[in-house]
Design an enzyme around this catalytic site. Structure first.
Site, short mmCIF file in Angstrom:
data_model
loop_
_atom_site.label_atom_id
_atom_site.label_comp_id
_atom_site.label_asym_id
_atom_site.label_seq_id
_atom_site.Cartn_x
_atom_site.Cartn_y
_atom_site.Cartn_z
N GLU A 173 0.81 -1.22 0.00
CA GLU A 173 0.00 0.00 0.00
C GLU A 173 0.84 1.27 0.00
O GLU A 173 0.48 2.26 -0.65
CB GLU A 173 -0.96 -0.02 1.19
N ASP A 208 -8.97 -0.95 5.87
CA ASP A 208 -8.12 -1.44 6.95
C ASP A 208 -6.65 -1.49 6.56
O ASP A 208 -5.76 -1.45 7.41
CB ASP A 208 -8.55 -2.85 7.37
N HIS A 257 -11.09 -6.44 8.17
CA HIS A 257 -11.79 -6.10 6.92
C HIS A 257 -13.09 -5.34 7.18
O HIS A 257 -13.98 -5.34 6.33
CB HIS A 257 -12.11 -7.37 6.13
#
Length: 325
Positions: free
Chosen positions: A60, A85, A129
């Site tokens: 990410e 998340d 999640h």
């Protein structure tokens, strides 16, 4: 107008902007041939090719860092973070780089990109999640945060976000991805950022919410009107930063009462900011304290998800408590 769900509206918005502007690029984990874990990018690689729609490693920080670099070289990236998340590894890129680009350059540079990310509970995803991290992001000057609650707004707000000159976090309520359906305008259609929508009108109390909580709040409002005799304004914020302070104050000054609903944990959640603003700017209009109905100060649970999330029962209790103060 065609009827769509939120997934289809998001896909339509991306397709519309990619056809209009060849600097718009889409990338992230599994967004290419697979079409994304929720299929929001399905068919885009086939139409626009693998140079404009492509997969990335599960990294990410790298995804957001690449988006920043692209934005500085004439592109308008729309990366996807597969679940909200997982945005935390990219916080340094967001907080220390993207958000400060305009400030550190004295207005000479902007950082136009949109991070799309599904957030929240309702799919039994457990604590990795199901989180709602909007408060972390709202706390960062220079980042805009947008949360649609229906297909029409999802398309219009996403198009406006892509065209904006600042970094935008576009948080999609995955619980509503296929549950919310409605008419969506075809072609070029936008909804201005920073403008709330009054989705129900009443004179007794104001309920402020956003995203996945809007259908729950509307259900509670209708039952409260029928059973408890409480008629409520329901305000859908749509944009959390910058949020529509004028619309909030106009409604609260009319009703004299406010209940704020969000599924993120209570302490330091966005509801606390809203409550403080209402108290500072509309104190003399209030007939009772501002109340919050939120998630609890715990990790999001695997079990008892329906008890963790605000529901019609908890919202109506807060409405009754406010009215009886």
């Amino acid at each position: 107008m065609p009827v769509m769900n939120i997934i289809q509206a998001v896909n339509d918005a991306l397709r519309t902007e990619m056809r209009r502007d060849d600097t718009v690029v889409v990338f992230g984990e599994d967004v290419g041939k697979f079409g994304g874990v929720f299929r929001a990018t399905q068919g885009l690689q086939e139409e626009f090719g693998s140079e404009r729609v492509f997969d990335t490693p599960l990294a990410e920080a790298g995804i957001v860092g690449m988006a920043i670099g692209m934005s500085q070289n004439g592109l308008r990236p729309v990366p996807e973070i597969q679940f909200a998340d997982f945005i935390y590894p990219a916080i340094d890129q967001l907080v220390n780089e993207a958000s400060k680009m305009r400030y550190r350059s004295g207005g000479q540079l902007t950082c136009p990109f949109v991070i799309r990310t599904p957030y929240g509970g309702g799919i039994r995803g457990g604590h990795y999640h199901s989180q709602s991290p909007e408060a972390y992001l709202i706390h960062t000057p220079g980042i805009k945060v947008v949360v649609p609650s229906n297909p029409s707004d999802a398309k219009g707000l996403l198009i406006s976000s892509i065209r904006d000159e600042d970094p935008v976090i576009f948080m999609e309520p995955k619980r509503l991805y296929r549950a919310a359906r409605g008419e969506v305008a075809e072609g070029d259609y936008s909804v201005a950022l920073g403008e709330a929508a009054l989705v129900r009108e009443g004179g007794d109390i104001t309920i402020i919410a956003y995203g996945a909580m809007i259908p729950t709040v509307l259900d509670a409002a209708e039952k409260a009107a029928a059973v408890d005799g409480i008629d409520s304004d329901v305000l859908d914020l749509r944009t959390l930063m910058p949020y529509d302070i004028a619309a909030v104050l106009e409604s609260v000054e009319k009703t004299g009462r406010a209940v704020i609903v969000h599924e993120a944990p209570r302490t330091c959640g966005f509801g606390a900011e809203l409550a403080a603003t209402i108290s500072e700017k509309a104190l003399l209009s209030l007939n009772s304290p501002v109340l919050r109905v939120t998630g609890f100060d715990t990790p999001f649970p695997y079990t008892l998800e329906s008890e963790y999330l605000p529901n019609e029962r908890r919202i109506r209790k807060a409405m009754r408590d406010s009215m009886s103060f």
